[in-house]
Design a protein around this motif. Structure first.
Motif, PDB file in Angstrom:
ATOM      1  N   ASP A 132       0.829  -1.211   0.000  1.00  0.00           N
ATOM      2  CA  ASP A 132       0.000   0.000   0.000  1.00  0.00           C
ATOM      3  C   ASP A 132       0.864   1.263   0.000  1.00  0.00           C
ATOM      4  O   ASP A 132       0.596   2.210  -0.741  1.00  0.00           O
ATOM      5  CB  ASP A 132      -0.930   0.025   1.214  1.00  0.00           C
ATOM      6  CG  ASP A 132      -2.054  -0.982   1.129  1.00  0.00           C
ATOM      7  OD1 ASP A 132      -2.317  -1.519   0.024  1.00  0.00           O
ATOM      8  OD2 ASP A 132      -2.685  -1.245   2.172  1.00  0.00           O
ATOM      9  N   ILE A 133       1.888   1.276   0.838  1.00  0.00           N
ATOM     10  CA  ILE A 133       2.737   2.463   0.946  1.00  0.00           C
ATOM     11  C   ILE A 133       3.528   2.689  -0.332  1.00  0.00           C
ATOM     12  O   ILE A 133       3.603   3.819  -0.831  1.00  0.00           O
ATOM     13  CB  ILE A 133       3.688   2.354   2.162  1.00  0.00           C
ATOM     14  CG1 ILE A 133       2.879   2.322   3.459  1.00  0.00           C
ATOM     15  CG2 ILE A 133       4.674   3.522   2.178  1.00  0.00           C
ATOM     16  CD1 ILE A 133       3.681   1.914   4.675  1.00  0.00           C
ATOM     17  N   THR A 134       4.103   1.625  -0.880  1.00  0.00           N
ATOM     18  CA  THR A 134       4.881   1.802  -2.108  1.00  0.00           C
ATOM     19  C   THR A 134       3.980   2.216  -3.268  1.00  0.00           C
ATOM     20  O   THR A 134       4.399   2.998  -4.126  1.00  0.00           O
ATOM     21  CB  THR A 134       5.702   0.550  -2.468  1.00  0.00           C
ATOM     22  OG1 THR A 134       4.834  -0.581  -2.565  1.00  0.00           O
ATOM     23  CG2 THR A 134       6.795   0.293  -1.441  1.00  0.00           C
ATOM     24  N   ALA A 135       2.737   1.752  -3.283  1.00  0.00           N
ATOM     25  CA  ALA A 135       1.795   2.194  -4.317  1.00  0.00           C
ATOM     26  C   ALA A 135       1.551   3.698  -4.194  1.00  0.00           C
ATOM     27  O   ALA A 135       1.493   4.414  -5.207  1.00  0.00           O
ATOM     28  CB  ALA A 135       0.482   1.424  -4.219  1.00  0.00           C
ATOM     29  N   LYS A 136       1.427   4.185  -2.970  1.00  0.00           N
ATOM     30  CA  LYS A 136       1.245   5.624  -2.753  1.00  0.00           C
ATOM     31  C   LYS A 136       2.483   6.403  -3.167  1.00  0.00           C
ATOM     32  O   LYS A 136       2.373   7.482  -3.775  1.00  0.00           O
ATOM     33  CB  LYS A 136       0.879   5.899  -1.300  1.00  0.00           C
ATOM     34  CG  LYS A 136      -0.515   5.426  -0.922  1.00  0.00           C
ATOM     35  CD  LYS A 136      -0.826   5.744   0.521  1.00  0.00           C
ATOM     36  CE  LYS A 136      -2.175   5.206   0.924  1.00  0.00           C
ATOM     37  NZ  LYS A 136      -3.295   5.846   0.280  1.00  0.00           N
ATOM     38  N   LEU A 137       3.657   5.886  -2.851  1.00  0.00           N
ATOM     39  CA  LEU A 137       4.905   6.545  -3.269  1.00  0.00           C
ATOM     40  C   LEU A 137       4.997   6.613  -4.790  1.00  0.00           C
ATOM     41  O   LEU A 137       5.339   7.663  -5.360  1.00  0.00           O
ATOM     42  CB  LEU A 137       6.123   5.815  -2.709  1.00  0.00           C
ATOM     43  CG  LEU A 137       6.423   5.995  -1.228  1.00  0.00           C
ATOM     44  CD1 LEU A 137       7.515   5.027  -0.789  1.00  0.00           C
ATOM     45  CD2 LEU A 137       6.822   7.433  -0.932  1.00  0.00           C
ATOM     46  N   PHE A 148       5.083  10.043  -7.040  1.00  0.00           N
ATOM     47  CA  PHE A 148       6.156  10.340  -7.993  1.00  0.00           C
ATOM     48  C   PHE A 148       5.597  10.538  -9.403  1.00  0.00           C
ATOM     49  O   PHE A 148       6.024  11.440 -10.126  1.00  0.00           O
ATOM     50  CB  PHE A 148       7.212   9.235  -7.977  1.00  0.00           C
ATOM     51  CG  PHE A 148       8.299   9.471  -6.971  1.00  0.00           C
ATOM     52  CD1 PHE A 148       9.587   9.789  -7.381  1.00  0.00           C
ATOM     53  CD2 PHE A 148       8.039   9.362  -5.615  1.00  0.00           C
ATOM     54  CE1 PHE A 148      10.592  10.010  -6.456  1.00  0.00           C
ATOM     55  CE2 PHE A 148       9.036   9.584  -4.685  1.00  0.00           C
ATOM     56  CZ  PHE A 148      10.314   9.918  -5.101  1.00  0.00           C
ATOM     57  N   ARG A 149       4.629   9.704  -9.766  1.00  0.00           N
ATOM     58  CA  ARG A 149       4.031   9.811 -11.095  1.00  0.00           C
ATOM     59  C   ARG A 149       3.231  11.105 -11.241  1.00  0.00           C
ATOM     60  O   ARG A 149       3.406  11.854 -12.196  1.00  0.00           O
ATOM     61  CB  ARG A 149       3.118   8.604 -11.351  1.00  0.00           C
ATOM     62  CG  ARG A 149       2.471   8.593 -12.745  1.00  0.00           C
ATOM     63  CD  ARG A 149       1.415   7.498 -12.894  1.00  0.00           C
ATOM     64  NE  ARG A 149       0.302   7.732 -11.953  1.00  0.00           N
ATOM     65  CZ  ARG A 149      -0.043   6.907 -10.967  1.00  0.00           C
ATOM     66  NH1 ARG A 149       0.586   5.769 -10.783  1.00  0.00           N
ATOM     67  NH2 ARG A 149      -1.048   7.191 -10.164  1.00  0.00           N
ATOM     68  N   ASP A 150       2.370  11.393 -10.269  1.00  0.00           N
ATOM     69  CA  ASP A 150       1.448  12.518 -10.375  1.00  0.00           C
ATOM     70  C   ASP A 150       2.095  13.867 -10.080  1.00  0.00           C
ATOM     71  O   ASP A 150       1.800  14.853 -10.753  1.00  0.00           O
ATOM     72  CB  ASP A 150       0.257  12.323  -9.430  1.00  0.00           C
ATOM     73  CG  ASP A 150      -0.552  11.085  -9.760  1.00  0.00           C
ATOM     74  OD1 ASP A 150      -0.433  10.561 -10.891  1.00  0.00           O
ATOM     75  OD2 ASP A 150      -1.312  10.635  -8.879  1.00  0.00           O
ATOM     76  N   GLU A 151       2.955  13.917  -9.111  1.00  0.00           N
ATOM     77  CA  GLU A 151       3.527  15.195  -8.681  1.00  0.00           C
ATOM     78  C   GLU A 151       4.882  15.499  -9.311  1.00  0.00           C
ATOM     79  O   GLU A 151       5.214  16.662  -9.511  1.00  0.00           O
ATOM     80  CB  GLU A 151       3.650  15.238  -7.150  1.00  0.00           C
ATOM     81  CG  GLU A 151       2.338  15.072  -6.420  1.00  0.00           C
ATOM     82  CD  GLU A 151       1.352  16.198  -6.692  1.00  0.00           C
ATOM     83  OE1 GLU A 151       1.792  17.343  -6.895  1.00  0.00           O
ATOM     84  OE2 GLU A 151       0.133  15.920  -6.703  1.00  0.00           O
ATOM     85  N   LEU A 152       5.657  14.464  -9.561  1.00  0.00           N
ATOM     86  CA  LEU A 152       7.013  14.663 -10.067  1.00  0.00           C
ATOM     87  C   LEU A 152       7.184  14.206 -11.506  1.00  0.00           C
ATOM     88  O   LEU A 152       8.273  14.326 -12.069  1.00  0.00           O
ATOM     89  CB  LEU A 152       8.027  13.933  -9.165  1.00  0.00           C
ATOM     90  CG  LEU A 152       7.975  14.336  -7.679  1.00  0.00           C
ATOM     91  CD1 LEU A 152       8.893  13.445  -6.862  1.00  0.00           C
ATOM     92  CD2 LEU A 152       8.319  15.800  -7.503  1.00  0.00           C
ATOM     93  N   GLU A 153       6.100  13.645 -12.062  1.00  0.00           N
ATOM     94  CA  GLU A 153       6.130  13.133 -13.431  1.00  0.00           C
ATOM     95  C   GLU A 153       7.327  12.196 -13.664  1.00  0.00           C
ATOM     96  O   GLU A 153       8.027  12.273 -14.661  1.00  0.00           O
ATOM     97  CB  GLU A 153       6.129  14.285 -14.439  1.00  0.00           C
ATOM     98  CG  GLU A 153       4.880  15.127 -14.364  1.00  0.00           C
ATOM     99  CD  GLU A 153       4.860  16.272 -15.356  1.00  0.00           C
ATOM    100  OE1 GLU A 153       5.795  16.398 -16.165  1.00  0.00           O
ATOM    101  OE2 GLU A 153       3.882  17.042 -15.302  1.00  0.00           O
ATOM    102  N   THR A 154       7.516  11.313 -12.687  1.00  0.00           N
ATOM    103  CA  THR A 154       8.605  10.350 -12.725  1.00  0.00           C
ATOM    104  C   THR A 154       8.055   8.972 -12.393  1.00  0.00           C
ATOM    105  O   THR A 154       7.295   8.815 -11.436  1.00  0.00           O
ATOM    106  CB  THR A 154       9.689  10.716 -11.673  1.00  0.00           C
ATOM    107  OG1 THR A 154      10.172  12.025 -11.957  1.00  0.00           O
ATOM    108  CG2 THR A 154      10.836   9.737 -11.682  1.00  0.00           C
ATOM    109  N   ASP A 155       8.423   7.984 -13.195  1.00  0.00           N
ATOM    110  CA  ASP A 155       8.024   6.614 -12.894  1.00  0.00           C
ATOM    111  C   ASP A 155       8.995   6.034 -11.871  1.00  0.00           C
ATOM    112  O   ASP A 155      10.207   6.068 -12.063  1.00  0.00           O
ATOM    113  CB  ASP A 155       8.029   5.758 -14.164  1.00  0.00           C
ATOM    114  CG  ASP A 155       6.862   6.096 -15.071  1.00  0.00           C
ATOM    115  OD1 ASP A 155       5.793   6.450 -14.548  1.00  0.00           O
ATOM    116  OD2 ASP A 155       7.019   6.012 -16.303  1.00  0.00           O
TER     117      ASP A 155
END
Length: 79
Positions: free
Chosen positions: A13-18, A22-29
């Motif tokens: 759950d936590i890694t999914a949130k991380l 990263f995807r939504d706010e930092l545009e990084t996979d």
């Protein structure tokens, strides 16, 4: 201090949130393994700060409740 340990489900759950952050706010996979490594780092290096703040906050709540109890008991005194 012992590092914070999460269950397999909590880690997922936590890694999914991380990864979503990263995807939504930092545009990084962020792949699963680096997300778990980041979680380990945060838990080990930053987690104690959050833990200690929670302990201090809990101490303040308990101290206030103890004060309330002392006042309530004083109100029961017969004089």
């Amino acid at each position: 201090m012992k590092p914070i340990q999460f269950s397999r489900e909590e880690t997922a759950d936590i890694t999914a949130k991380l990864r979503a952050y990263f995807r939504d706010e930092l545009e990084t996979d962020l792949a699963a393994l680096p997300a778990e490594m980041l979680l380990d780092f945060l838990g080990r290096e930053i987690g104690p700060f959050f833990y200690n703040r929670a302990v201090y906050d809990a101490q303040a709540v308990v101290a206030k409740k103890a004060e309330d109890i002392v006042e309530a008991l004083a109100g029961l005194e017969r004089g």
